[in-house]
Structures are given as C-alpha cells and as structure tokens.
Design an enzyme around this catalytic site. Structure first.
Site, mmCIF file in Angstrom:
data_model
loop_
_atom_site.group_PDB
_atom_site.id
_atom_site.type_symbol
_atom_site.label_atom_id
_atom_site.label_comp_id
_atom_site.label_asym_id
_atom_site.label_seq_id
_atom_site.Cartn_x
_atom_site.Cartn_y
_atom_site.Cartn_z
ATOM 1 N N ARG A 36 -9.117 -18.683 51.936
ATOM 2 C CA ARG A 36 -7.732 -18.517 51.504
ATOM 3 C C ARG A 36 -7.615 -17.333 50.544
ATOM 4 N NH1 ARG A 36 -6.458 -24.617 49.664
ATOM 5 N NH2 ARG A 36 -8.528 -24.306 48.777
ATOM 6 N N TYR A 80 -16.096 -9.300 51.165
ATOM 7 C CA TYR A 80 -14.888 -8.680 50.627
ATOM 8 C C TYR A 80 -15.163 -7.204 50.327
ATOM 9 C CZ TYR A 80 -12.402 -13.101 49.712
ATOM 10 O OH TYR A 80 -11.745 -14.302 49.828
ATOM 11 N N ARG A 85 -12.178 -10.515 41.967
ATOM 12 C CA ARG A 85 -11.297 -9.750 41.072
ATOM 13 C C ARG A 85 -11.802 -9.768 39.631
ATOM 14 N NH1 ARG A 85 -5.572 -12.218 42.280
ATOM 15 N NH2 ARG A 85 -4.996 -10.815 40.557
ATOM 16 N N ASP A 144 -5.270 -14.853 47.911
ATOM 17 C CA ASP A 144 -4.189 -14.980 46.941
ATOM 18 C C ASP A 144 -3.028 -14.052 47.270
ATOM 19 O OD1 ASP A 144 -5.591 -16.846 45.415
ATOM 20 O OD2 ASP A 144 -6.545 -15.297 44.191
#
Length: 259
Positions: free
Chosen positions: A49, A109, A196, A51
């Site tokens: 999932r 990522y 992040r 953001d």
C-alpha cells in the site's frame, strides 16, 4: 478464478492506494474499472500500500472473478475505464495459492531527488527538490549502516501499525545522474514511512549537517524522535515485487532512464 495484474500510477491526485470514504484512491479507481469488465464487484489486493502522493512503476495486485475473460480484455477493458494517470500493464492467471501481499518475498522502491538551484517545472510532483548541494558519497556511507537485518523503529512512522519493526534491507544505493539523485532500496518488507524517513536522514547527511555515522546513531536509538524529517511523498516510486517460483511476472517497464 484469480488473476494477477501489474499497475502503474501517478499518485499525485490520490489519497494513496487504499480505499477511503472521503477521498479518491487508486484502489477505488482500479476496482471500479475492473468491476465493469467483470460485470460484478471485485476487490483488488495490492503487494504494498502506497501513501498519498506516492507513485508506482509496477504495483502487483490480484483479483478474484467469477467470469471468463481473456487477459487482453482485463488489460484493455480495465484501461478504458481508468483515468489517464492509472494504467494496467499486464494480466496473468494465477493459482489461488498466490496472494499479492503475503506471497511477496521482497519489495523495491526508488526515490528521486532533483538536486539543483531552481525548482522543477516539468518534474513537478514527480521528484523531490533539494537546492542545497548533496554529497552522494557521504549519503552512501550513511546508507551502508542500514544494510542487513535491524530494528527500524527509528525509521518508521509513529502511527505505524506493524507488530514487528524488524526488517532486512538487501540493498540501499545512491547514485547521481547529472542533477538527479536516485536512491534505490530493496527489502523483505517496509514499515510505514520507512523509505521516506531513511531518505530524510540521508538528505541531512548529504547536506553535511550530520556525519554519515548519524544514520547508525538513529538506527540504534530505536526511537522515531531521534531521526530526521520525513521526506516528501512525491519523490517516491513503488518499483516492483519479487515472488518465489512458480510466480513470475513481467519486469517493471523503463519509462525514463532514471526509472
């Protein structure tokens, strides 16, 4: 019948992947589009999932359907009913043993940083802008402390609901392509805001506000308040997922040289 699909999307207009009552989500758009192809309501389960504002180059999902359609129909029919910033890349039948989330063995990522004096125009909401000069070698030295299996409590969101903060980072590399800095990270799984928050620490190291060893100091503190800022969402791309045999899916597409 269970079908796996590859999905790409620009996350800027959406509240994230997951459905929310009061905001538009990628999941809601995908489910609505595929439900029209199936002629019944479908639920899309994703590998990871994302953001609000986070993009995906190759998100993997699965759906369970009660009708027979060609794989071409799922792709083209789904895309006809999707907004232009979401696209289905491929569709493939899988056994009921496959689960987009729980069958995943690793996730990948990429984080893109535009490192120049002036703000982006063309790449607005596609990269994170940093006008201070960044030292990539220092960032890489700091990143090396995070390789392997660790308690990443300091690098997850305060509201993260994961029961176990232990994760294994397989690789974490930082490279410069002219004005663009590309952070690539792969792990067996990620905590909420983990990428992040890692980038937030590396940015501070790259600006030479903290030494590379600070990344390890933050890690060992096991306290989110010991870390730096949470880097903006719009520089982050969900890049792909690894599964064990017999589940093999198309590699993520190369849209731009940096992606």
């Amino acid at each position: 019948m269970r079908i796996a699909l590859g999905v790409e999307y620009n996350g800027s207009p959406y509240c994230g992947w997951q459905y929310q009552d009061d905001a538009d989500s990628v999941q809601a758009q995908v489910e609505a589009a595929l439900s029209r192809v199936a002629d019944h309501k479908v639920t899309a389960i994703c590998a990871g999932r994302t953001d609000r504002g986070v993009h995906a180059v190759s998100q993997i999902i699965h759906i369970d359907v009660h009708v027979e359609r060609s794989m071409r129909a799922w792709v083209l029919g789904g895309n006809v009913n999707l907004p232009r910033d979401i696209g289905i890349l491929w569709a493939q039948p899988v056994s009921e043993q496959f689960h987009a989330r729980f069958s995943a063995r690793a996730r990948h990522y990429r984080y893109l940083i535009l490192n120049r004096m002036v703000r982006p125009g063309l790449l607005h909401h596609r990269v994170t802008w940093e006008h201070h000069p960044l030292e990539v070698e220092l960032m890489q030295t700091g990143a090396n402390y995070l390789l392997g299996t660790h308690d990443f409590t300091s690098y997850r969101a305060v509201g993260c609901q994961a029961k176990n903060p232990i994760r294994t980072v397989h690789y974490l590399t930082i490279r410069r392509q002219q004005e663009l800095i590309v952070v690539e990270i792969g792990a067996n799984g990620f905590l909420h805001h983990m990428v992040r928050n890692i980038v937030g620490v590396l940015l501070k190291i790259g600006r030479q506000e903290c030494p590379p060893e600070w990344a390890n100091t933050v890690l060992l503190a096991k306290n989110r308040t010991a870390g730096g800022m949470t880097a903006p969402a719009h520089g982050l791309y969900f890049y792909g997922v690894d599964y064990d045999a017999p589940f093999h899916f198309p590699r993520p597409p190369v849209i731009l040289p940096v992606l």
